[in-house]
Design a protein around this motif. Sequence first.
Motif, PDB file in Angstrom:
ATOM      1  N   LEU A  80       0.985  -1.312   0.036  1.00 31.88           N
ATOM      2  CA  LEU A  80      -0.054   0.021   0.099  1.00 31.88           C
ATOM      3  C   LEU A  80       0.897   1.176  -0.022  1.00 31.88           C
ATOM      4  CD1 LEU A  80      -3.149   0.305   0.227  1.00 31.88           C
ATOM      5  CD2 LEU A  80      -2.845   0.956   2.423  1.00 31.88           C
ATOM      6  N   ALA A  81       0.442   2.274  -0.811  1.00 30.68           N
ATOM      7  CA  ALA A  81       1.174   3.527  -1.002  1.00 30.68           C
ATOM      8  C   ALA A  81       0.003   4.684  -0.517  1.00 30.68           C
ATOM      9  CB  ALA A  81       1.863   3.769  -2.301  1.00 30.68           C
ATOM     10  N   ALA A 102      -5.769  -1.544  -6.645  1.00 29.43           N
ATOM     11  CA  ALA A 102      -6.868  -0.884  -5.958  1.00 29.43           C
ATOM     12  C   ALA A 102      -6.169   0.749  -5.796  1.00 29.43           C
ATOM     13  CB  ALA A 102      -6.960  -1.195  -4.352  1.00 29.43           C
ATOM     14  N   GLU A 103      -7.169   1.585  -6.097  1.00 31.54           N
ATOM     15  CA  GLU A 103      -6.953   3.201  -5.626  1.00 31.54           C
ATOM     16  C   GLU A 103      -8.099   3.866  -5.044  1.00 31.54           C
ATOM     17  OE1 GLU A 103      -5.541   5.150  -9.139  1.00 31.54           O
ATOM     18  OE2 GLU A 103      -6.832   3.954 -10.351  1.00 31.54           O
ATOM     19  N   ALA A 104      -7.737   4.794  -4.388  1.00 29.54           N
ATOM     20  CA  ALA A 104      -8.694   5.824  -3.775  1.00 29.54           C
ATOM     21  C   ALA A 104      -8.048   7.158  -3.402  1.00 29.54           C
ATOM     22  CB  ALA A 104      -9.252   5.145  -2.398  1.00 29.54           C
ATOM     23  N   VAL A 114     -10.063   7.221   3.293  1.00 32.01           N
ATOM     24  CA  VAL A 114      -9.729   6.713   1.988  1.00 32.01           C
ATOM     25  C   VAL A 114      -8.518   5.812   2.125  1.00 32.01           C
ATOM     26  CG1 VAL A 114      -8.061   7.913  -0.014  1.00 32.01           C
ATOM     27  CG2 VAL A 114      -9.624   9.386   1.551  1.00 32.01           C
ATOM     28  N   VAL A 115      -7.788   5.608   3.191  1.00 31.41           N
ATOM     29  CA  VAL A 115      -6.874   4.303   3.351  1.00 31.41           C
ATOM     30  C   VAL A 115      -7.636   3.258   3.634  1.00 31.41           C
ATOM     31  CG1 VAL A 115      -5.339   3.370   4.780  1.00 31.41           C
ATOM     32  CG2 VAL A 115      -5.240   5.896   4.381  1.00 31.41           C
ATOM     33  N   ARG A 116      -8.864   3.186   4.444  1.00 36.07           N
ATOM     34  CA  ARG A 116      -9.674   2.066   4.475  1.00 36.07           C
ATOM     35  C   ARG A 116     -10.285   1.966   3.352  1.00 36.07           C
ATOM     36  NH1 ARG A 116     -11.256   5.217   9.098  1.00 36.07           N
ATOM     37  NH2 ARG A 116     -10.310   4.295  10.993  1.00 36.07           N
ATOM     38  N   GLU A 117     -10.838   2.658   2.406  1.00 37.20           N
ATOM     39  CA  GLU A 117     -11.459   2.177   1.175  1.00 37.20           C
ATOM     40  C   GLU A 117     -10.517   1.559   0.230  1.00 37.20           C
ATOM     41  OE1 GLU A 117     -13.006   4.814  -2.851  1.00 37.20           O
ATOM     42  OE2 GLU A 117     -12.765   5.663  -1.229  1.00 37.20           O
ATOM     43  N   ALA A 118      -9.170   1.914   0.033  1.00 33.99           N
ATOM     44  CA  ALA A 118      -8.197   1.102  -0.722  1.00 33.99           C
ATOM     45  C   ALA A 118      -7.933  -0.256  -0.130  1.00 33.99           C
ATOM     46  CB  ALA A 118      -6.892   2.076  -0.874  1.00 33.99           C
ATOM     47  N   LEU A 119      -7.608  -0.430   1.187  1.00 28.65           N
ATOM     48  CA  LEU A 119      -7.465  -1.531   1.844  1.00 28.65           C
ATOM     49  C   LEU A 119      -8.710  -2.566   1.526  1.00 28.65           C
ATOM     50  CD1 LEU A 119      -6.165  -0.478   5.287  1.00 28.65           C
ATOM     51  CD2 LEU A 119      -4.796  -1.906   3.503  1.00 28.65           C
ATOM     52  N   ASP A 120      -9.852  -2.176   1.714  1.00 26.86           N
ATOM     53  CA  ASP A 120     -11.061  -2.945   1.408  1.00 26.86           C
ATOM     54  C   ASP A 120     -10.985  -3.491   0.053  1.00 26.86           C
ATOM     55  OD1 ASP A 120     -11.769  -2.674   3.751  1.00 26.86           O
ATOM     56  OD2 ASP A 120     -13.248  -1.094   3.536  1.00 26.86           O
ATOM     57  N   ALA A 121     -10.362  -2.506  -0.993  1.00 27.54           N
ATOM     58  CA  ALA A 121     -10.503  -3.057  -2.425  1.00 27.54           C
ATOM     59  C   ALA A 121      -9.403  -4.206  -2.719  1.00 27.54           C
ATOM     60  CB  ALA A 121     -10.434  -1.951  -3.116  1.00 27.54           C
ATOM     61  N   LEU A 122      -8.137  -4.157  -1.783  1.00 27.08           N
ATOM     62  CA  LEU A 122      -7.322  -5.266  -2.017  1.00 27.08           C
ATOM     63  C   LEU A 122      -7.867  -6.759  -2.061  1.00 27.08           C
ATOM     64  CD1 LEU A 122      -4.519  -3.850  -0.022  1.00 27.08           C
ATOM     65  CD2 LEU A 122      -4.558  -3.731  -2.638  1.00 27.08           C
ATOM     66  N   ASP A 160      -0.813  10.954  12.213  1.00 28.63           N
ATOM     67  CA  ASP A 160      -1.265  10.200  13.332  1.00 28.63           C
ATOM     68  C   ASP A 160      -2.877   9.783  13.109  1.00 28.63           C
ATOM     69  OD1 ASP A 160       0.845  10.485  14.843  1.00 28.63           O
ATOM     70  OD2 ASP A 160       0.651  12.216  15.700  1.00 28.63           O
ATOM     71  N   SER A 161      -3.618  10.596  12.486  1.00 22.35           N
ATOM     72  CA  SER A 161      -4.769  10.405  12.178  1.00 22.35           C
ATOM     73  C   SER A 161      -5.067   9.011  11.301  1.00 22.35           C
ATOM     74  CB  SER A 161      -5.526  11.490  11.550  1.00 22.35           C
ATOM     75  OG  SER A 161      -5.086  11.768  10.185  1.00 22.35           O
ATOM     76  N   VAL A 162      -4.109   9.087  10.273  1.00 19.38           N
ATOM     77  CA  VAL A 162      -3.934   8.003   9.525  1.00 19.38           C
ATOM     78  C   VAL A 162      -3.674   6.838  10.069  1.00 19.38           C
ATOM     79  CG1 VAL A 162      -3.013   7.107   7.155  1.00 19.38           C
ATOM     80  CG2 VAL A 162      -4.028   9.613   7.304  1.00 19.38           C
ATOM     81  N   ALA A 163      -2.519   6.605  10.813  1.00 21.19           N
ATOM     82  CA  ALA A 163      -1.901   5.361  11.362  1.00 21.19           C
ATOM     83  C   ALA A 163      -3.075   4.649  11.835  1.00 21.19           C
ATOM     84  CB  ALA A 163      -1.007   5.765  12.608  1.00 21.19           C
TER      85      ALA A 163
END
Length: 377
Positions: A80-81, A102-104, A114-122, A160-163
Amino acid sequence: MARAPRLTESAGAVFAVLAGAGRATRPQLASLAGLSKPTVSSAVAELEGVRLAAHSGTASSGTGRNAAVYRLGPAAGAVLAVDLGPALTRVRGCALDGTLLAEATGPRAGAADVVREALDALPADAPLRTIVVAVGDVTAPREEGAGMRPATAKAGPLFDSVAVALPPGVPVHLENNVNCAALAELHEGAARGRDTFGYLRIGVGIGLGIVVGGQVLRGANGAAGELARLPYPWDDGREPRHEALEEYIGARSLLRRAAEVWPDTDGPCPSTAEQLFTLAGQGRAAARAVVDRHAVDVGRLAAAVTAVLDPGLVVLGGSTGAYPQLLHGVRAELARLSWPTEVVSSTVGDLGTVVGAARLAVSRGVQTVTEAARGKD
Protein backbone atom coordinates in the motif's frame (compact mmCIF):
# COMPACT_ATOMS: atom_id res chain seq x y z
CA MET A 1 0.44 -9.68 8.43
CA ALA A 2 1.10 -13.15 6.99
CA ARG A 3 4.74 -14.07 7.47
CA ALA A 4 6.60 -14.78 4.23
CA PRO A 5 7.64 -18.43 3.89
CA ARG A 6 11.31 -19.24 4.37
CA LEU A 7 13.05 -19.64 1.04
CA THR A 8 16.34 -20.93 -0.23
CA GLU A 9 18.69 -18.24 -1.49
CA SER A 10 18.13 -19.21 -5.11
CA ALA A 11 14.34 -19.14 -4.70
CA GLY A 12 14.59 -15.66 -3.19
CA ALA A 13 16.70 -14.49 -6.12
CA VAL A 14 14.26 -15.95 -8.66
CA PHE A 15 11.30 -14.40 -6.84
CA ALA A 16 12.91 -10.94 -7.01
CA VAL A 17 13.62 -11.35 -10.72
CA LEU A 18 10.08 -12.59 -11.42
CA ALA A 19 8.61 -9.64 -9.53
CA GLY A 20 10.62 -7.25 -11.69
CA ALA A 21 9.79 -9.01 -14.94
CA GLY A 22 6.10 -9.62 -14.27
CA ARG A 23 6.04 -12.75 -16.44
CA ALA A 24 8.95 -14.92 -17.56
CA THR A 25 9.95 -18.40 -18.69
CA ARG A 26 12.49 -20.48 -16.82
CA PRO A 27 15.24 -19.77 -19.40
CA GLN A 28 14.52 -16.04 -19.04
CA LEU A 29 14.63 -16.31 -15.27
CA ALA A 30 17.96 -18.17 -15.47
CA SER A 31 19.42 -15.42 -17.66
CA LEU A 32 18.11 -12.58 -15.50
CA ALA A 33 19.10 -14.17 -12.20
CA GLY A 34 22.46 -15.46 -13.41
CA LEU A 35 21.64 -18.99 -12.27
CA SER A 36 21.80 -22.37 -13.99
CA LYS A 37 18.64 -23.79 -15.56
CA PRO A 38 18.48 -26.73 -13.10
CA THR A 39 18.80 -24.33 -10.15
CA VAL A 40 16.04 -22.14 -11.56
CA SER A 41 13.79 -25.16 -12.16
CA SER A 42 14.22 -26.18 -8.53
CA ALA A 43 13.62 -22.60 -7.34
CA VAL A 44 10.45 -22.25 -9.42
CA ALA A 45 9.13 -25.53 -8.03
CA GLU A 46 9.84 -24.24 -4.52
CA LEU A 47 8.04 -20.97 -5.21
CA GLU A 48 5.06 -22.77 -6.74
CA GLY A 49 4.87 -25.02 -3.68
CA VAL A 50 4.32 -22.03 -1.39
CA ARG A 51 2.13 -20.16 -3.95
CA LEU A 52 4.67 -17.39 -4.51
CA ALA A 53 4.79 -18.24 -8.22
CA ALA A 54 2.17 -19.63 -10.56
CA HIS A 55 1.98 -21.00 -14.09
CA SER A 56 0.71 -18.39 -16.55
CA GLY A 57 0.44 -20.07 -19.93
CA THR A 58 3.09 -20.86 -22.49
CA ALA A 59 5.31 -19.02 -24.93
CA SER A 60 6.93 -20.21 -28.13
CA SER A 61 10.70 -20.58 -27.90
CA GLY A 62 13.26 -20.17 -30.67
CA THR A 63 13.55 -23.97 -31.00
CA GLY A 64 9.87 -24.36 -31.78
CA ARG A 65 9.04 -25.75 -28.36
CA ASN A 66 6.60 -24.11 -26.02
CA ALA A 67 8.04 -22.87 -22.73
CA ALA A 68 6.03 -22.47 -19.54
CA VAL A 69 5.51 -18.88 -18.45
CA TYR A 70 5.37 -17.94 -14.78
CA ARG A 71 4.03 -15.00 -12.81
CA LEU A 72 3.78 -14.16 -9.13
CA GLY A 73 1.39 -16.36 -7.20
CA PRO A 74 -1.44 -15.29 -4.85
CA ALA A 75 0.74 -15.65 -1.75
CA ALA A 76 3.17 -12.99 -3.02
CA GLY A 77 0.85 -10.40 -1.56
CA ALA A 78 0.34 -6.67 -1.98
CA VAL A 79 1.64 -3.32 -0.77
CA LEU A 80 0.00 0.00 0.00
CA ALA A 81 1.21 3.52 -0.88
CA VAL A 82 -0.33 6.58 0.80
CA ASP A 83 0.24 10.18 -0.31
CA LEU A 84 -0.79 12.60 2.44
CA GLY A 85 -1.01 15.67 0.20
CA PRO A 86 -1.80 19.24 1.26
CA ALA A 87 -5.38 19.00 -0.06
CA LEU A 88 -5.96 15.39 -1.13
CA THR A 89 -5.04 11.93 0.09
CA ARG A 90 -4.19 9.48 -2.65
CA VAL A 91 -3.77 5.76 -2.00
CA ARG A 92 -2.66 2.93 -4.27
CA GLY A 93 -2.53 -0.79 -3.62
CA CYS A 94 -0.20 -2.80 -5.85
CA ALA A 95 0.91 -6.37 -6.36
CA LEU A 96 4.62 -7.02 -5.95
CA ASP A 97 5.09 -6.89 -9.72
CA GLY A 98 3.72 -3.33 -9.70
CA THR A 99 0.24 -4.21 -11.01
CA LEU A 100 -2.34 -1.72 -9.74
CA LEU A 101 -4.89 -3.53 -7.54
CA ALA A 102 -6.75 -0.68 -5.85
CA GLU A 103 -6.77 3.09 -5.61
CA ALA A 104 -8.72 5.72 -3.74
CA THR A 105 -8.67 9.51 -3.51
CA GLY A 106 -10.36 11.83 -1.06
CA PRO A 107 -10.02 15.03 0.95
CA ARG A 108 -7.17 15.40 3.40
CA ALA A 109 -9.64 15.67 6.29
CA GLY A 110 -10.91 12.14 5.55
CA ALA A 111 -7.51 10.54 4.99
CA ALA A 112 -8.18 7.53 7.24
CA ASP A 113 -11.37 6.73 5.30
CA VAL A 114 -9.48 6.90 1.99
CA VAL A 115 -6.92 4.42 3.33
CA ARG A 116 -9.68 2.05 4.49
CA GLU A 117 -11.37 2.26 1.08
CA ALA A 118 -8.19 1.17 -0.69
CA LEU A 119 -7.50 -1.58 1.85
CA ASP A 120 -11.02 -2.98 1.41
CA ALA A 121 -10.49 -3.13 -2.37
CA LEU A 122 -7.36 -5.30 -2.14
CA PRO A 123 -7.75 -9.04 -2.81
CA ALA A 124 -8.79 -10.73 0.42
CA ASP A 125 -6.24 -13.53 -0.01
CA ALA A 126 -3.27 -11.24 -0.70
CA PRO A 127 -1.14 -10.70 2.43
CA LEU A 128 -0.16 -7.07 2.93
CA ARG A 129 3.64 -6.95 2.91
CA THR A 130 4.43 -3.30 3.61
CA ILE A 131 3.06 0.25 3.60
CA VAL A 132 4.80 3.42 2.45
CA VAL A 133 3.37 6.76 3.59
CA ALA A 134 4.56 9.91 1.81
CA VAL A 135 4.53 12.98 4.05
CA GLY A 136 5.40 16.62 3.51
CA ASP A 137 8.11 16.49 6.13
CA VAL A 138 11.34 14.79 7.10
CA THR A 139 11.01 11.63 9.16
CA ALA A 140 12.61 10.58 12.42
CA PRO A 141 12.47 7.68 14.90
CA ARG A 142 9.57 7.74 17.33
CA GLU A 143 10.42 8.99 20.79
CA GLU A 144 9.86 5.55 22.24
CA GLY A 145 12.40 4.16 19.78
CA ALA A 146 10.03 2.10 17.63
CA GLY A 147 9.07 2.98 14.09
CA MET A 148 9.12 6.33 12.33
CA ARG A 149 7.02 9.47 12.28
CA PRO A 150 7.21 12.98 10.79
CA ALA A 151 9.95 14.94 12.49
CA THR A 152 8.11 18.23 12.99
CA ALA A 153 4.57 19.42 13.59
CA LYS A 154 3.94 19.86 9.87
CA ALA A 155 2.62 16.39 9.04
CA GLY A 156 2.61 14.72 12.46
CA PRO A 157 -1.09 15.11 13.35
CA LEU A 158 -2.19 14.04 9.86
CA PHE A 159 0.01 10.95 9.97
CA ASP A 160 -1.33 10.09 13.43
CA SER A 161 -4.92 10.31 12.15
CA VAL A 162 -4.11 7.92 9.30
CA ALA A 163 -2.10 5.49 11.43
CA VAL A 164 -5.27 4.27 13.15
CA ALA A 165 -6.51 2.91 9.80
CA LEU A 166 -3.33 0.95 9.03
CA PRO A 167 -3.34 -2.79 9.77
CA PRO A 168 -1.34 -3.69 12.88
CA GLY A 169 1.86 -5.64 12.41
CA VAL A 170 2.52 -4.50 8.83
CA PRO A 171 5.80 -2.58 8.40
CA VAL A 172 5.16 1.12 7.77
CA HIS A 173 7.87 3.19 6.07
CA LEU A 174 7.68 6.97 5.91
CA GLU A 175 9.23 8.90 3.03
CA ASN A 176 9.34 12.55 2.12
CA ASN A 177 6.77 13.34 -0.57
CA VAL A 178 9.23 15.21 -2.79
CA ASN A 179 11.61 12.24 -2.71
CA CYS A 180 8.73 10.00 -3.83
CA ALA A 181 7.91 12.33 -6.72
CA ALA A 182 11.58 12.38 -7.73
CA LEU A 183 11.50 8.57 -7.95
CA ALA A 184 8.47 8.79 -10.21
CA GLU A 185 10.27 11.24 -12.49
CA LEU A 186 13.33 8.96 -12.54
CA HIS A 187 11.46 5.83 -13.59
CA GLU A 188 8.37 7.09 -15.40
CA GLY A 189 8.72 10.81 -16.00
CA ALA A 190 10.91 13.59 -17.32
CA ALA A 191 14.17 12.18 -15.91
CA ARG A 192 14.04 8.72 -17.50
CA GLY A 193 17.49 7.81 -18.71
CA ARG A 194 19.18 10.27 -16.33
CA ASP A 195 20.66 8.89 -13.12
CA THR A 196 21.54 12.28 -11.61
CA PHE A 197 19.13 15.23 -11.42
CA GLY A 198 17.22 17.52 -9.08
CA TYR A 199 13.43 17.51 -8.81
CA LEU A 200 12.42 21.02 -7.73
CA ARG A 201 8.87 21.18 -6.38
CA ILE A 202 7.21 24.58 -6.15
CA GLY A 203 3.69 24.74 -4.79
CA VAL A 204 2.19 25.58 -1.42
CA GLY A 205 5.66 24.73 -0.15
CA ILE A 206 9.05 24.16 -1.75
CA GLY A 207 11.35 21.16 -1.75
CA LEU A 208 14.05 19.35 -3.66
CA GLY A 209 14.36 15.67 -4.47
CA ILE A 210 18.03 14.84 -5.09
CA VAL A 211 18.84 11.80 -7.20
CA VAL A 212 22.51 10.81 -7.55
CA GLY A 213 23.53 7.62 -9.32
CA GLY A 214 19.91 6.52 -9.57
CA GLN A 215 19.39 6.75 -5.78
CA VAL A 216 17.57 9.37 -3.70
CA LEU A 217 19.96 11.29 -1.46
CA ARG A 218 18.35 11.63 1.98
CA GLY A 219 21.16 13.12 4.07
CA ALA A 220 22.38 12.43 7.59
CA ASN A 221 19.11 13.66 9.15
CA GLY A 222 16.80 12.61 6.31
CA ALA A 223 16.48 16.31 5.49
CA ALA A 224 18.43 16.67 2.23
CA GLY A 225 16.55 19.00 -0.10
CA GLU A 226 14.63 20.88 2.60
CA LEU A 227 14.97 24.18 0.75
CA ALA A 228 12.58 25.93 3.13
CA ARG A 229 15.48 25.99 5.61
CA LEU A 230 17.72 28.07 3.34
CA PRO A 231 18.41 31.41 5.09
CA TYR A 232 16.13 34.13 3.68
CA PRO A 233 16.27 37.08 3.40
CA TRP A 234 20.06 37.37 3.31
CA ASP A 235 20.80 41.07 3.19
CA ASP A 236 22.21 43.88 5.31
CA GLY A 237 19.87 44.83 8.11
CA ARG A 238 17.47 41.95 7.46
CA GLU A 239 17.38 38.93 9.74
CA PRO A 240 16.64 35.52 8.13
CA ARG A 241 13.38 34.03 9.42
CA HIS A 242 12.40 30.39 9.83
CA GLU A 243 11.10 29.04 6.47
CA ALA A 244 10.80 32.58 5.13
CA LEU A 245 11.96 31.48 1.66
CA GLU A 246 9.11 28.98 1.40
CA GLU A 247 6.70 31.66 2.52
CA TYR A 248 7.99 34.01 -0.20
CA ILE A 249 7.98 31.57 -3.12
CA GLY A 250 4.96 29.47 -2.10
CA ALA A 251 1.63 29.63 -3.91
CA ARG A 252 -0.11 31.74 -1.27
CA SER A 253 2.42 34.54 -1.59
CA LEU A 254 2.29 34.28 -5.38
CA LEU A 255 -1.46 34.94 -5.31
CA ARG A 256 -1.02 37.71 -2.75
CA ARG A 257 1.47 39.47 -5.01
CA ALA A 258 -0.96 39.13 -7.89
CA ALA A 259 -3.67 40.78 -5.79
CA GLU A 260 -1.36 43.67 -4.89
CA VAL A 261 -0.72 44.64 -8.53
CA TRP A 262 -3.97 43.50 -10.19
CA PRO A 263 -5.59 46.37 -12.12
CA ASP A 264 -9.35 46.88 -11.82
CA THR A 265 -9.59 46.95 -15.61
CA ASP A 266 -8.52 43.29 -15.81
CA GLY A 267 -11.56 41.96 -13.97
CA PRO A 268 -11.51 39.81 -10.83
CA CYS A 269 -8.10 38.88 -9.49
CA PRO A 270 -7.40 35.14 -9.82
CA SER A 271 -7.95 33.22 -6.59
CA THR A 272 -6.02 30.10 -7.59
CA ALA A 273 -2.68 29.44 -9.25
CA GLU A 274 -4.50 27.61 -12.03
CA GLN A 275 -6.55 30.72 -12.84
CA LEU A 276 -3.44 32.90 -12.75
CA PHE A 277 -1.47 30.70 -15.14
CA THR A 278 -4.48 30.31 -17.44
CA LEU A 279 -4.78 34.10 -17.74
CA ALA A 280 -1.04 34.37 -18.33
CA GLY A 281 -1.32 31.80 -21.10
CA GLN A 282 -4.07 33.90 -22.68
CA GLY A 283 -1.71 36.87 -22.81
CA ARG A 284 -3.23 38.96 -20.01
CA ALA A 285 -0.51 41.48 -19.18
CA ALA A 286 -0.98 41.62 -15.41
CA ALA A 287 -1.00 37.84 -15.06
CA ARG A 288 1.96 37.52 -17.40
CA ALA A 289 3.99 40.00 -15.35
CA VAL A 290 3.33 38.11 -12.09
CA VAL A 291 4.18 34.75 -13.68
CA ASP A 292 7.35 36.15 -15.26
CA ARG A 293 8.49 37.48 -11.88
CA HIS A 294 7.73 34.08 -10.32
CA ALA A 295 9.86 32.42 -13.00
CA VAL A 296 12.79 34.67 -12.06
CA ASP A 297 12.42 33.71 -8.39
CA VAL A 298 12.27 30.01 -9.23
CA GLY A 299 15.27 30.45 -11.53
CA ARG A 300 17.28 31.94 -8.67
CA LEU A 301 16.34 29.03 -6.44
CA ALA A 302 17.37 26.64 -9.22
CA ALA A 303 20.69 28.50 -9.45
CA ALA A 304 21.27 27.89 -5.73
CA VAL A 305 20.56 24.20 -6.30
CA THR A 306 22.96 23.93 -9.23
CA ALA A 307 25.68 25.82 -7.35
CA VAL A 308 25.71 23.05 -4.73
CA LEU A 309 24.78 19.94 -6.72
CA ASP A 310 25.56 20.59 -10.39
CA PRO A 311 22.83 18.05 -11.27
CA GLY A 312 22.87 18.61 -15.03
CA LEU A 313 19.06 18.43 -15.08
CA VAL A 314 16.39 20.19 -13.03
CA VAL A 315 12.81 18.92 -13.27
CA LEU A 316 10.22 21.51 -12.24
CA GLY A 317 7.14 20.14 -10.52
CA GLY A 318 4.49 21.04 -8.00
CA SER A 319 1.18 22.88 -8.19
CA THR A 320 2.85 25.99 -9.64
CA GLY A 321 6.29 24.74 -10.69
CA ALA A 322 5.04 22.33 -13.33
CA TYR A 323 3.41 25.02 -15.49
CA PRO A 324 5.33 25.29 -18.79
CA GLN A 325 4.89 29.09 -18.75
CA LEU A 326 7.71 29.17 -16.19
CA LEU A 327 10.27 27.34 -18.31
CA HIS A 328 11.60 30.24 -20.40
CA GLY A 329 12.10 32.56 -17.42
CA VAL A 330 13.64 29.88 -15.20
CA ARG A 331 16.04 28.83 -17.94
CA ALA A 332 17.05 32.42 -18.63
CA GLU A 333 17.70 33.30 -14.97
CA LEU A 334 19.55 30.04 -14.34
CA ALA A 335 21.71 30.62 -17.41
CA ARG A 336 22.50 34.14 -16.19
CA LEU A 337 23.60 32.98 -12.75
CA SER A 338 25.04 29.51 -13.19
CA TRP A 339 26.57 27.03 -15.63
CA PRO A 340 24.58 25.20 -18.32
CA THR A 341 21.83 23.07 -16.78
CA GLU A 342 18.86 21.53 -18.57
CA VAL A 343 15.46 22.53 -17.17
CA VAL A 344 12.26 20.64 -18.03
CA SER A 345 8.72 20.40 -16.67
CA SER A 346 7.46 17.40 -14.74
CA THR A 347 5.55 14.83 -16.79
CA VAL A 348 4.07 12.76 -13.94
CA GLY A 349 1.86 15.56 -12.62
CA ASP A 350 -0.21 15.38 -9.44
CA LEU A 351 0.11 11.59 -9.23
CA GLY A 352 3.89 11.72 -8.97
CA THR A 353 4.07 11.32 -5.20
CA VAL A 354 1.77 8.31 -4.95
CA VAL A 355 3.37 6.72 -8.04
CA GLY A 356 6.82 7.06 -6.49
CA ALA A 357 5.58 5.85 -3.11
CA ALA A 358 4.04 2.80 -4.77
CA ARG A 359 7.30 2.00 -6.53
CA LEU A 360 9.13 2.26 -3.22
CA ALA A 361 6.49 0.10 -1.52
CA VAL A 362 6.85 -2.60 -4.17
CA SER A 363 10.60 -2.63 -3.67
CA ARG A 364 10.15 -2.90 0.09
CA GLY A 365 7.55 -5.63 -0.32
CA VAL A 366 9.80 -7.75 -2.52
CA GLN A 367 12.59 -7.27 0.00
CA THR A 368 10.28 -8.48 2.78
CA VAL A 369 9.73 -11.75 0.92
CA THR A 370 13.30 -12.31 -0.25
CA GLU A 371 14.75 -11.61 3.20
CA ALA A 372 13.13 -14.87 4.28
CA ALA A 373 15.82 -16.71 2.27
CA ARG A 374 17.87 -19.09 4.42
CA GLY A 375 21.21 -17.83 3.13
CA LYS A 376 22.46 -21.02 1.48
CA ASP A 377 20.81 -23.56 -0.77
